[in-house]
Enzyme design. Sequence first.
Site, PDB file in Angstrom:
ATOM      1  N   ASP A  29       0.871  -1.185   0.000  1.00 24.24           N
ATOM      2  CA  ASP A  29       0.000   0.000   0.000  1.00 24.24           C
ATOM      3  C   ASP A  29       0.905   1.231   0.000  1.00 24.24           C
ATOM      4  O   ASP A  29       2.129   1.126   0.153  1.00 24.24           O
ATOM      5  CB  ASP A  29      -0.905  -0.002   1.253  1.00 24.24           C
ATOM      6  CG  ASP A  29      -1.901   1.169   1.281  1.00 24.24           C
ATOM      7  OD1 ASP A  29      -2.315   1.635   0.191  1.00 24.24           O
ATOM      8  OD2 ASP A  29      -2.268   1.628   2.377  1.00 24.24           O
ATOM      9  N   TYR A  88      -1.156   8.567  -2.218  1.00 20.96           N
ATOM     10  CA  TYR A  88      -1.267   8.292  -3.655  1.00 20.96           C
ATOM     11  C   TYR A  88      -2.452   9.037  -4.279  1.00 20.96           C
ATOM     12  O   TYR A  88      -2.509   9.201  -5.487  1.00 20.96           O
ATOM     13  CB  TYR A  88      -1.487   6.789  -3.877  1.00 20.96           C
ATOM     14  CG  TYR A  88      -0.236   5.954  -3.975  1.00 20.96           C
ATOM     15  CD1 TYR A  88       1.036   6.525  -3.881  1.00 20.96           C
ATOM     16  CD2 TYR A  88      -0.335   4.575  -4.176  1.00 20.96           C
ATOM     17  CE1 TYR A  88       2.173   5.721  -3.974  1.00 20.96           C
ATOM     18  CE2 TYR A  88       0.799   3.779  -4.281  1.00 20.96           C
ATOM     19  CZ  TYR A  88       2.048   4.352  -4.177  1.00 20.96           C
ATOM     20  OH  TYR A  88       3.155   3.564  -4.287  1.00 20.96           O
ATOM     21  N   GLY A  89      -3.423   9.421  -3.423  1.00 17.90           N
ATOM     22  CA  GLY A  89      -4.679   9.980  -3.925  1.00 17.90           C
ATOM     23  C   GLY A  89      -4.515  11.176  -4.842  1.00 17.90           C
ATOM     24  O   GLY A  89      -5.350  11.404  -5.717  1.00 17.90           O
ATOM     25  N   CYS A 118      -4.469  -1.574  -1.916  1.00 19.82           N
ATOM     26  CA  CYS A 118      -4.663  -0.139  -2.123  1.00 19.82           C
ATOM     27  C   CYS A 118      -5.569   0.044  -3.339  1.00 19.82           C
ATOM     28  O   CYS A 118      -5.237  -0.427  -4.433  1.00 19.82           O
ATOM     29  CB  CYS A 118      -3.298   0.503  -2.378  1.00 19.82           C
ATOM     30  SG  CYS A 118      -3.378   2.240  -2.840  1.00 19.82           S
ATOM     31  N   ASN A 119      -6.692   0.691  -3.132  1.00 19.40           N
ATOM     32  CA  ASN A 119      -7.628   0.927  -4.238  1.00 19.40           C
ATOM     33  C   ASN A 119      -7.041   1.893  -5.260  1.00 19.40           C
ATOM     34  O   ASN A 119      -7.234   1.737  -6.464  1.00 19.40           O
ATOM     35  CB  ASN A 119      -8.923   1.541  -3.714  1.00 19.40           C
ATOM     36  CG  ASN A 119      -9.685   0.606  -2.802  1.00 19.40           C
ATOM     37  OD1 ASN A 119     -10.616  -0.056  -3.224  1.00 19.40           O
ATOM     38  ND2 ASN A 119      -9.294   0.531  -1.554  1.00 19.40           N
ATOM     39  N   THR A 120      -6.350   2.916  -4.772  1.00 12.48           N
ATOM     40  CA  THR A 120      -5.816   3.942  -5.666  1.00 12.48           C
ATOM     41  C   THR A 120      -4.799   3.319  -6.631  1.00 12.48           C
ATOM     42  O   THR A 120      -4.756   3.667  -7.813  1.00 12.48           O
ATOM     43  CB  THR A 120      -5.150   5.057  -4.827  1.00 12.48           C
ATOM     44  OG1 THR A 120      -6.038   5.401  -3.761  1.00 12.48           O
ATOM     45  CG2 THR A 120      -4.871   6.281  -5.658  1.00 12.48           C
ATOM     46  N   CYS A 144     -11.157   2.891   0.185  1.00 12.64           N
ATOM     47  CA  CYS A 144      -9.725   3.126   0.414  1.00 12.64           C
ATOM     48  C   CYS A 144      -9.397   2.295   1.636  1.00 12.64           C
ATOM     49  O   CYS A 144     -10.151   2.326   2.622  1.00 12.64           O
ATOM     50  CB  CYS A 144      -9.469   4.608   0.681  1.00 12.64           C
ATOM     51  SG  CYS A 144      -7.826   4.959   1.364  1.00 12.64           S
ATOM     52  N   THR A 145      -8.298   1.553   1.570  1.00 12.88           N
ATOM     53  CA  THR A 145      -8.014   0.611   2.660  1.00 12.88           C
ATOM     54  C   THR A 145      -7.692   1.312   3.980  1.00 12.88           C
ATOM     55  O   THR A 145      -7.693   0.681   5.034  1.00 12.88           O
ATOM     56  CB  THR A 145      -6.867  -0.340   2.267  1.00 12.88           C
ATOM     57  OG1 THR A 145      -5.756   0.450   1.808  1.00 12.88           O
ATOM     58  CG2 THR A 145      -7.306  -1.292   1.175  1.00 12.88           C
ATOM     59  N   HIS A 146      -7.423   2.605   3.932  1.00 15.64           N
ATOM     60  CA  HIS A 146      -7.219   3.343   5.178  1.00 15.64           C
ATOM     61  C   HIS A 146      -8.522   3.533   5.971  1.00 15.64           C
ATOM     62  O   HIS A 146      -8.488   3.690   7.192  1.00 15.64           O
ATOM     63  CB  HIS A 146      -6.669   4.747   4.897  1.00 15.64           C
ATOM     64  CG  HIS A 146      -5.198   4.789   4.622  1.00 15.64           C
ATOM     65  ND1 HIS A 146      -4.657   4.339   3.444  1.00 15.64           N
ATOM     66  CD2 HIS A 146      -4.163   5.240   5.376  1.00 15.64           C
ATOM     67  CE1 HIS A 146      -3.342   4.526   3.485  1.00 15.64           C
ATOM     68  NE2 HIS A 146      -3.021   5.070   4.631  1.00 15.64           N
TER      69      HIS A 146
HETATM   70  N1  DGL Z   1      -4.874   3.076   0.977  1.00 15.76           N
HETATM   71  C1  DGL Z   1      -5.011   3.639  -0.295  1.00 15.76           C
HETATM   72  C2  DGL Z   1      -6.254   3.189  -1.032  1.00 15.76           C
HETATM   73  O1  DGL Z   1      -6.784   2.137  -0.747  1.00 15.76           O
HETATM   74  C3  DGL Z   1      -4.608   5.030  -0.647  1.00 15.76           C
HETATM   75  C4  DGL Z   1      -4.359   6.125   0.299  1.00 15.76           C
HETATM   76  C5  DGL Z   1      -3.532   7.219  -0.345  1.00 15.76           C
HETATM   77  O2  DGL Z   1      -2.336   6.986  -0.560  1.00 15.76           O
HETATM   78  O3  DGL Z   1      -4.075   8.280  -0.666  1.00 15.76           O
HETATM   79  O4  DGL Z   1      -6.722   3.826  -1.930  1.00 15.76           O
END
Ligand code: DGL
Length: 270
Positions: free
Chosen positions: A10, A42-43, A74-76, A188-190
């Site tokens: 991630d 990453y967003g 990580c979805n992004t 988002c996994t966060h």
């Molecule tokens: N955890 C990440 C996701 O699932 C991205 C968070 C980030 O880097 O902005 O999208």
Amino acid sequence: MSQARILLFDSGMGGLTVARAVARQLPDAHLVYAADNAGFPYGAWKEEDLVARILDVIGALIEKVEPHVVVIACNTASTIALAQVREAYKLPFVGTVPAIKPAAAQTKSGIIGVLATPGTVSREYTHALIHTYAYHCKVFLHGAKRLAEIAENKLKGRSVDLDELRREIAPVFRKREGRNTDVVVLGCTHYPLLVEEIAQVAPWPVTYLDPAPAIARRVADVIDETPRPEALGVVPAHGTVILTSPRGGASDALAAYAAMGFPLPVFMER
Ligand code: DGL
């Protein structure tokens, strides 16, 4: 066959929510977690820069860890680079994409909220998921600028500003013709790290969808189908967290990784 070696990746701490589910599903697996914390968040990255970055970091990680399976937690990253990493590295990859299909199956009101990063909500991949699985629903997508950082701060022991959180989630709580949003996708996994606080400030109760358990089941299936050769080199131990920042750039995060099962930091500056 050797013990299953799984690399979870991630931009930061969000993938720990997936790692936790994988550890429950596969208690004997050898887990290595990697956070591209030098690239976090990453967003807000431009698409082509982010794809190049992910390919570079994942390539270096595969060499170091020799995983049998890689989980892009990580979805992004998954919504933009899953096809490219699969093409570049001949290994099984499990991705994480917003749980729009299960949301469409569960909503009773037909109104779904999707909380994700600005990157994920702008991706064609995400729009295609909605078009394919939730065409009959009203879907409110919101690119939350600060939620991932708020989640990281929470894990680092800082308090969560509930007013800021309320503002960040408000756009997905909608009313239409007497019906309300009843399912919110944590895209988002966060965000599952903040689910209690989100539920506390939400204007009404909804079902929150965290894809981690489903991803963990998928990882278990892929592990079953994948040959597991011994590593050629010396690989990082189970419980290692690999970070792309210099050592000094992560000191406030190390306790959080340790508390979530990854007490052994390694720095792979990038
Ligand atoms: N955890 C990440 C996701 O699932 C991205 C968070 C980030 O880097 O902005 O999208």
